[in-house]
Design an enzyme around this catalytic site. Structure first.
Site: not given
Length: 422
Positions: A43, A48, A51, A85, A89, A179, A200, A235, A238-239
């Site tokens: 995404t 980052h 990961h 989240k 998104r 998933q 998470d 946490k 990247k957001t």
């Protein structure tokens, strides 16, 4: 297979949050080689530091004789994982995801061995199977095995449902099934027995385990890793603000290194266990001796060097060490032009040196002084340096002050620096 307890070794390194059927998994790991996987949704154009732990954990499994599979979510990234989240998104375009898939695949390849025989890592993209299934088949063969009641009561979903300003769309609500289907396909086609992911991801992982059992009556396993949490309780991701990327064009190796040098002392040995391959007994001994002299500073440096080399390689680590010594030591350092490029990118504040008359002007421009009068007093008080050389009177810049004809380092004291770019 080795008879050591891999799960206990992971737990000793703070890499275990939750495991399903731990005793059964332990027995399998000690007597067999297995295939395991972790998913990465493209995404953005870089992974980052959030990961890093899944990647390092995959590597630990591979070193222990198991086969890691890194799954790129080319399909699932079109939806976006809603797990914990606060809001929906923003959708990414297919073209962007295809480009980011290539870039992230290269990053993943640095962490795993793709040429070691039967245990060679595999890189897959879930586009392979989602492009072959239509929605009616998916709803009939996958959706029927899941209860809406159970899905709604998952913590990650419930937190969104109870927020009237956000809620959750059916699109994101369906991610859990997608998933789960990944795990099912990987188990069926690649004999994957274990999925790992951040803490998470437990809801998504357990859905995959549930689907495999319902369709094949086979037991598979899940293992989650603690999330990296910032001091504000959020946490790393990247957001959120202040993201530390693995791509050197987005976060320079120097800034990456300094991030680890500036972590709280209380996290040094916790992170040494998680992120490095130092022997656990050595880390425990270092922790016992942390208050002797400058041991904790040395150990923090060891952490920063180890992770920087792992992510950015030896040459970039050497560059980081040159920059660090140039800024903070009195040694005669042969610094390179590319080192200054890192400083300009994000290492220290920098300014374009247009229409600067003298040193006082430069100090005001860079914010090292609030006014020319304050700048004059700083110079007189012997607190200003140009390229690490003390300056005791106002100064007119010349070509000798410019490294590579481009860069001049201004310093106030030992820790406040700014870069003039000519």
């Amino acid at each position: 297979m080795s008879q050591f307890n891999l799960i206990e070794r992971l737990r000793d390194r703070n890499l275990v949050s939750y495991i399903s059927h731990e005793n059964s998994l332990n027995e399998i790991l000690q007597n067999n080689s297995i295939s395991l996987y972790c998913g990465f949704d493209p995404t953005d154009n870089s992974l980052h530091i959030g990961h890093l732990l899944p990647l390092i954990t995959l590597r630990r499994f591979q070193i222990s004789g198991h086969k890691p599979i890194a799954l790129i979510g080319g399909a699932t990234s079109l939806i976006g994982d809603p797990s914990f989240k606060k809001k929906e998104r923003i959708f990414c375009s297919k073209n962007s995801i295809n480009l980011w898939t290539e870039q992230i695949s290269k990053q993943i390849s640095y962490f795993l061995d793709f040429n070691c025989g039967d245990k060679s890592a595999v890189l897959l993209n879930n586009n392979m199977w989602f492009n072959e299934i239509n929605i009616l088949t998916f709803l009939r063969d996958v959706g029927k095995h899941f209860s809406i009641n159970t899905m709604i009561n998952r913590t990650a979903v419930k937190q969104r449902i109870i927020r009237p300003d956000q809620g959750i769309s059916f699109t994101e609500f369906s991610y859990n099934l997608l998933q789960a289907y990944d795990f099912f396909i990987l188990h069926q086609k690649y004999k994957v027995l274990l999925q790992i992911g951040g803490a998470d991801q437990w809801g998504n992982i357990s859905s995959g385990m549930h689907l495999i059992y319902r369709k094949n009556r086979k037991k598979v396993f899940g293992l989650t890793i603690p999330l990296l949490i910032q001091s504000n309780g959020i946490k790393f991701g990247k957001t959120e603000s202040g993201t530390i990327w693995l791509n050197s064009d987005k976060t320079s190796p120097y800034k990456f290194y300094q991030f680890w040098m500036n972590i709280d002392d209380s996290n040094v040995y916790y992170f040494l266990k998680m992120f490095t391959f130092l022997d656990i007994l050595e880390i425990n001994q270092r922790e016992k001796e942390r208050h002797i002299g400058n041991n904790i500073i040395y150990d923090k440096s060891c952490l920063a060097k180890s992770i920087t080399e792992l992510v950015h390689g030896k040459e970039n680590l050497l560059s980081v060490e040159r920059i660090t010594n140039f800024l903070f030591s009195k040694k005669n350092i042969h610094i390179k032009e590319s080192d200054f490029d890192q400083l300009k990118q994000d290492g220290i504040p920098s300014e374009q040196a247009h229409n600067i008359k003298d040193l006082q002007d430069a100090l005001v421009l860079t914010g090292l002084a609030k006014s020319r009068t304050q700048a004059k007093n700083m110079i007189i008080s012997d607190s200003i340096s140009i390229n690490r050389q003390k300056i005791r009177k106002n100064h007119i810049f010349n070509n000798q002050d410019k490294f590579f004809g481009k860069f001049t380092l201004l310093s106030r004291g030992k820790k406040n620096h700014s870069l003039l770019c000519w």
